[in-house]
Design a protein around this motif. Structure first.
Motif: not given
Lengths: 200, 222
Positions: A172-200
């Motif tokens: 498992w690998a996170n996306d270096p070009s995106a902010p990290l999601a905090p550690d979820d206790g599963f041992g693998h980092a994730s990333s966050v992508k905020n997609v702009p749109g009318p809900t934002l």
């Protein structure tokens, strides 16, 4: 049967066995009548097609083909059932509560987002995240042979998406070009992508 | 005529298998390509007791008007990452608590903002810090601010410094582009060897002027 009826029976039998003598033109007249009848009906191409579709046919199936047919029907049933029950619990309740979602209706497939992962030595890379149910097989990425990067473009709803890359099916690998999601206790980092749109 | 009918019959019998092959092959392919039921409903990979807990947590979220999709996604993420049942149950419980706390501190925000706020709490922020973001002008969203804040905490930026920086920018009216630019610069500095705290301090010093000067304008290049 009585003796008095016997001569009549013999006569009937004799008459039945006697060859019918027709004049020479009888056969020609009959055939001409048949041809005239056929020409009179004049079957149109559309009617012929319908006739072909509706006429009874005899099908012969080998055991192997019959088995294949059964497998095919079961396959269609499984797929249809799976699609129908997707996102539904065993007791019929929806797995995800759509009633508590944002009051602003989400747009369908608003933005196409391209995900890129640099992994020149990787054999396979797939994208996993909340948008594909964290299914490691659902979104494989394509490799650019020149740059060695892997990419895939996905239409995503506006909002926050958590995702990661799975390299060679195990790492498992996170996306270096995106902010990290905090550690979820599963041992693998994730990333966050905020997609702009009318809900934002 | 009888001969013609027989020939047509024989011909249709020969064609029959070919006519069947296409739908049959399509059906068989569907059967083979269709994911198994367990894969379609990955949540059933959990043991029954854990699944029951996930169900209960989701029901609690639903009853409280919280986005239970976040909880469900968390469970699926754990399953995909081959976490233990225990870890998954802990994660979904933690997520419910975080969502509840975030809702109490922020009030009516979108589900995405609520999930981002829950992530900030799970990364170590204090609930009272979150409350500083409750007031927001019309049309402004905390999504990017919370995302960057959670990232800083995940990278090891000291909690107080992370809160101070994000809060200052938020109060100054920084827009999403400014938060993203700050994140980009800080993570770049960290990758070059700076400590997370120092990287943020360096970058936040130059950001306030940029925030007030360029609020509402397109972001500057990296």
């Amino acid at each position: 049967m009585s003796d008095t009826e016997h001569p009549y029976v013999e006569w009937i039998a004799r008459e039945a066995k006697r060859p019918v003598e027709l004049d020479r033109g009888a056969r020609d007249r009959v055939m001409a009548a048949v041809r005239a009848e056929g020409a009179h009906r004049s079957i149109t191409p559309a009617r012929r097609r319908w006739s072909k579709l509706l006429e009874p046919r005899v099908f012969r199936l080998s055991p192997a083909l019959t088995t294949l047919a059964a497998a095919g029907l079961v396959g269609i049933g499984v797929l249809a059932g799976g699609l129908k029950n997707w996102g539904v619990r065993k007791d019929g309740r929806p797995l995800v509560d759509t009633a508590t979602q944002s009051p602003v209706p989400l747009q369908t497939t608003d933005t196409v987002v391209k995900f890129v992962f640099a992994g020149p030595r990787a054999s396979t890379v797939s994208l996993v995240g909340d948008f594909n149910g964290w299914d490691t097989t659902k979104t494989p990425m394509a490799r650019d042979p020149r740059s060695g990067t892997w990419s895939v473009a996905l239409p995503l709803n506006a909002g926050r998406h958590v995702y990661a890359f799975v390299v060679d099916g195990t790492t498992w690998a996170n996306d270096p070009s995106a902010p990290l999601a905090p550690d979820d206790g599963f041992g693998h980092a994730s990333s966050v992508k905020n997609v702009p749109g009318p809900t934002l | 005529m009888i001969r013609l009918t027989a020939a047509r019959l024989l011909s249709s019998m020969r064609r029959a298998p070919h006519a069947l092959v296409v739908p049959l092959v399509v059906g068989a392919s569907l059967l083979l390509s269709a994911p198994p039921a367990a894969a379609q409903d990955a949540i059933f990979k959990l043991d029954p007791a854990s699944r029951n807990v996930v169900d209960l947590v989701m029901d609690s979220a639903m009853a409280a008007g919280l986005p239970n999709r976040s909880i469900f996604s968390r469970a699926l993420e754990g399953i995909a990452k081959k976490a233990s049942n225990r870890q998954i149950v802990d994660a979904v419980r933690r997520r419910l608590v975080s969502l509840r706390t975030a809702r109490a501190r922020l009030g009516g925000v979108s589900d995405d903002e609520l999930e981002a706020a829950a992530s900030v709490l799970e990364a170590g922020a204090k609930p009272e810090e979150l409350a500083r973001f409750r007031a927001r002008p019309q049309g402004r969203t905390q999504l990017e601010a919370f995302t960057v804040w959670a990232d800083f905490l995940a990278r090891g930026v000291p909690k107080d410094e992370a809160f101070s920086a994000i809060n200052k920018l938020w109060q100054d009216g920084a827009d999403d582009a400014i938060f993203h630019s700050l994140w980009n610069n800080v993570q770049s500095d960290i990758l070059q060897g700076l400590s997370p705290g120092t990287a943020l301090q360096n970058r936040i010093r130059e950001t306030p002027q940029r925030a007030t000067a360029s609020a509402g304008k397109p972001p500057e290049g990296p």
